[in-house]
Design a protein around this motif. Structure first.
Motif, mmCIF file in Angstrom:
data_model
loop_
_atom_site.group_PDB
_atom_site.id
_atom_site.type_symbol
_atom_site.label_atom_id
_atom_site.label_comp_id
_atom_site.label_asym_id
_atom_site.label_seq_id
_atom_site.Cartn_x
_atom_site.Cartn_y
_atom_site.Cartn_z
ATOM 1 N N VAL A 114 2.299 -4.886 4.697
ATOM 2 C CA VAL A 114 3.201 -4.664 5.832
ATOM 3 C C VAL A 114 3.859 -3.296 5.728
ATOM 4 C CG1 VAL A 114 5.359 -5.408 6.915
ATOM 5 C CG2 VAL A 114 3.658 -7.110 6.246
ATOM 6 N N VAL A 115 4.360 -2.959 4.561
ATOM 7 C CA VAL A 115 5.119 -1.723 4.375
ATOM 8 C C VAL A 115 4.240 -0.491 4.529
ATOM 9 C CG1 VAL A 115 6.429 -0.357 2.711
ATOM 10 C CG2 VAL A 115 6.892 -2.801 2.942
ATOM 11 N N ASN A 116 3.069 -0.503 3.872
ATOM 12 C CA ASN A 116 2.197 0.674 3.918
ATOM 13 C C ASN A 116 0.752 0.257 3.656
ATOM 14 O OD1 ASN A 116 0.830 3.132 3.587
ATOM 15 N ND2 ASN A 116 2.614 4.125 2.684
ATOM 16 N N PRO A 117 0.013 -0.116 4.696
ATOM 17 C CA PRO A 117 -1.361 -0.597 4.489
ATOM 18 C C PRO A 117 -2.278 0.440 3.849
ATOM 19 C CG PRO A 117 -0.888 -0.266 6.833
ATOM 20 C CD PRO A 117 0.406 -0.168 6.110
ATOM 21 N N ASN A 118 -2.086 1.725 4.162
ATOM 22 C CA ASN A 118 -2.931 2.765 3.558
ATOM 23 C C ASN A 118 -2.683 2.872 2.058
ATOM 24 O OD1 ASN A 118 -4.273 3.556 5.935
ATOM 25 N ND2 ASN A 118 -2.565 4.851 6.543
#
Length: 343
Positions: A114-118
């Motif tokens: 959720v926070v940073n998929p990459n």
């Protein structure tokens, strides 16, 4: 009622997973720039090496998240189901052992997406050990991550990041799962907050009074974390295959109504401000939701009916049945569409 609430959330998430798999939503399509691009892909020995060499990092993220998400969710649901079944059989040591993995590790992984998929995809591809929850830092780091998640979900008004972190990771806090889960998992523990007492072995000598206390704590706190988990999962599904608003609102009505009833049955000793905040938010949402849909504000008896059928106050039985029939028909169409894609 708390047991029912936990199972309703479990069943909603299980249906979401089943519908996604049957509908073929957990798939990713790669678009080639030209014929040479396609040929280089087909000749590549490792798809992830090819994705990195061609700088298709967004494609890598999409493939990994749509692959990992349903697998993690499935594993979580197996643990939660068996934990609830063990609780029903009064096997509380097994319940607490099974609860630890989904609320500490699996949920951490979903929050990371959720926070940073990459960033999640990069770590999974290069160094998966960086995705271990215990490597994320202390309690403050967990709190900051959860706060970021709540902001992305728009749920700051419903949940407390500090309390969610405390329940999952604070071994020294009596109001938390980490300590009791460790006691259930290990025969002997040495951390000062949960150190095994003389002439004792953790959980082995639990009598009926101890089991009642273990039950009371489990059902006063697990629903809070499962409702939060539902929000996280729905947010991730929105990126992959958005849930129809009618169905989403129906399930939310059931969860919110059960949360109100759960709080009313909670023992006074287990009341906590973050839980009251969640329940108050749900009650206000239900009232506003019913009024905006043209129905009266729900009464106590309406909450009971709504909890298990999703029915609005004074809504006709036939209308409720037809709505549930539409859900089943939509699921059947998803399955048929998925079969055509596979063919």
């Amino acid at each position: 009622m708390a047991h029912d609430l936990c199972f309703v959330v479990h069943d909603i998430l299980a249906q979401l997973l089943k519908s996604g798999e049957e509908g073929g939503f957990f798939r990713t399509t790669i678009t080639f720039n030209d014929e040479a691009d396609r040929v280089s892909f087909e000749q590549a020995e490792d798809i992830f090496d090819w994705l990195e060499e061609t700088q298709r990092l967004n494609d890598r993220t999409s493939i990994l998240t749509t692959t990992v998400f349903p697998a993690i969710l499935s594993d979580m649901l197996h643990c939660i189901y068996e934990a609830l079944e063990s609780s029903r059989k009064a096997k509380l040591n097994v319940t607490y052992m099974l609860v630890r993995k989904p609320i500490q590790e699996s949920l951490f992984l979903l929050e990371t997406i959720v926070v940073n998929p990459n960033d999640f995809a990069a770590k999974l591809a290069v160094d998966p050990l960086k995705l271990r929850g215990e490597k994320a830092g202390g309690l403050d780091a967990h709190t900051r991550r959860i706060q970021q998640v709540l902001e992305k979900l728009g749920e700051e008004g419903r949940f407390s990041a500090e309390y969610i972190a405390q329940l999952r990771y604070n071994k020294s806090e009596e109001d938390g799962f980490d300590g009791i889960c460790n006691l259930a998992m290990h025969l002997f523990t040495e951390h000062r907050a949960i150190r095994t007492t003389p002439l004792n072995i953790n959980f082995i000598f639990s009598g009926w009074d101890e089991k009642c206390t273990q039950w009371a704590y489990l059902y006063s706190r697990l629903p809070y974390l499962l409702i939060y988990t539902h929000c996280v999962v729905e947010h991730l599904c929105e990126r992959i295959a958005p849930t129809h608003p009618t169905y989403l609102n129906d399930m939310q009505r059931r969860i919110a109504a059960l949360a109100v009833l759960w709080r009313e049955q909670m023992e006074p000793a287990y009341v906590a401000e973050p839980i009251d905040k969640l329940v108050s938010y749900n009650r206000d949402w239900l009232i506003g939701h019913c009024l905006s849909a043209g129905y009266p504000a729900p009464s106590e008896s309406d909450f009971v009916k709504m909890a298990f059928t999703g029915a609005f106050p004074r809504e006709g039985k036939m209308k409720v049945l037809l709505r549930n029939l539409r859900y089943r028909l939509r699921a059947a169409l998803n399955r048929r569409s998925a079969r055509r894609v596979r063919q």
